[in-house]
Design a protein around this motif. Structure first.
Motif, PDB file in Angstrom:
ATOM      1  N   ASN A  41      36.705  43.666  35.210  1.00  0.00           N
ATOM      2  CA  ASN A  41      36.707  43.033  36.529  1.00  0.00           C
ATOM      3  C   ASN A  41      37.077  41.564  36.448  1.00  0.00           C
ATOM      4  O   ASN A  41      37.786  41.034  37.308  1.00  0.00           O
ATOM      5  N   VAL A  42      36.593  40.870  35.415  1.00  0.00           N
ATOM      6  CA  VAL A  42      36.929  39.458  35.231  1.00  0.00           C
ATOM      7  C   VAL A  42      38.432  39.312  34.963  1.00  0.00           C
ATOM      8  O   VAL A  42      39.095  38.446  35.539  1.00  0.00           O
ATOM      9  N   PHE A  43      38.975  40.162  34.089  1.00  0.00           N
ATOM     10  CA  PHE A  43      40.415  40.131  33.804  1.00  0.00           C
ATOM     11  C   PHE A  43      41.229  40.367  35.067  1.00  0.00           C
ATOM     12  O   PHE A  43      42.189  39.649  35.347  1.00  0.00           O
ATOM     13  N   THR A  44      40.848  41.360  35.827  1.00  0.00           N
ATOM     14  CA  THR A  44      41.570  41.692  37.058  1.00  0.00           C
ATOM     15  C   THR A  44      41.530  40.545  38.051  1.00  0.00           C
ATOM     16  O   THR A  44      42.556  40.164  38.620  1.00  0.00           O
ATOM     17  N   ARG A  45      40.360  39.974  38.249  1.00  0.00           N
ATOM     18  CA  ARG A  45      40.220  38.864  39.196  1.00  0.00           C
ATOM     19  C   ARG A  45      41.029  37.647  38.752  1.00  0.00           C
ATOM     20  O   ARG A  45      41.726  37.023  39.551  1.00  0.00           O
TER      21      ARG A  45
ATOM     22  N   LYS B 250      44.778  38.313  39.333  1.00  0.00           N
ATOM     23  CA  LYS B 250      45.135  38.237  40.751  1.00  0.00           C
ATOM     24  C   LYS B 250      45.192  36.791  41.230  1.00  0.00           C
ATOM     25  O   LYS B 250      46.091  36.417  41.996  1.00  0.00           O
ATOM     26  N   ILE B 251      44.254  35.974  40.790  1.00  0.00           N
ATOM     27  CA  ILE B 251      44.248  34.556  41.167  1.00  0.00           C
ATOM     28  C   ILE B 251      45.496  33.872  40.623  1.00  0.00           C
ATOM     29  O   ILE B 251      46.170  33.111  41.331  1.00  0.00           O
ATOM     30  N   ALA B 252      45.823  34.133  39.360  1.00  0.00           N
ATOM     31  CA  ALA B 252      46.993  33.503  38.742  1.00  0.00           C
ATOM     32  C   ALA B 252      48.281  33.923  39.460  1.00  0.00           C
ATOM     33  O   ALA B 252      49.156  33.085  39.705  1.00  0.00           O
ATOM     34  N   PHE B 253      48.408  35.202  39.811  1.00  0.00           N
ATOM     35  CA  PHE B 253      49.597  35.654  40.551  1.00  0.00           C
ATOM     36  C   PHE B 253      49.677  34.975  41.912  1.00  0.00           C
ATOM     37  O   PHE B 253      50.752  34.578  42.362  1.00  0.00           O
ATOM     38  N   GLN B 254      48.545  34.841  42.597  1.00  0.00           N
ATOM     39  CA  GLN B 254      48.536  34.197  43.909  1.00  0.00           C
ATOM     40  C   GLN B 254      48.952  32.730  43.799  1.00  0.00           C
ATOM     41  O   GLN B 254      49.728  32.238  44.622  1.00  0.00           O
TER      42      GLN B 254
END
Length: 107
Positions: free
Chosen positions: A52-56, A59-63
């Motif tokens: 979950n930490v990796f996914t979050r 997603k933040i980095a892509f945004q």
């Protein structure tokens, strides 16, 4: 916005190169996640807390990457590269860094 690892987008000629853009996220791991992850390692299986930490973070980095590209007038990012690093004292932080070239293509 199109974001791709390839250097070009099939059927969409690049009209203008806008420059390199970057998105980054640094996330801390807390003690409870570490405990549950170590239990998962002992009994086998996946560590949902860390996933979950990796996914979050991703997603933040892509945004952030997309926001930076938009802010300079780009409508696509080509040639992206995603890096994961463990940083901080005792490797207590996860950093996700994504970079690529912001471009303008025909809509």
């Amino acid at each position: 916005m199109i974001i791709t690892t390839t250097p070009e987008i099939q059927g969409k000629p690049i009209k203008q190169y806008m420059g390199v853009v970057v998105g980054e996220a640094v996330m801390g791991a807390n003690m409870f996640r570490d405990i549950f992850a170590s239990i998962s390692d002992i009994v086998g299986g996946r560590s949902g807390a860390y996933e979950n930490v990796f996914t979050r973070a991703r997603k933040i980095a892509f945004q952030e990457l997309e926001n930076e590209a938009r802010s300079i007038g780009a409508n696509a990012v080509v040639g992206i590269d995603i890096d994961y690093e463990v940083v901080g004292k005792h490797g207590s932080m996860l950093m996700v860094s994504i970079n690529g070239t912001a471009v303008k293509i025909d809509d």
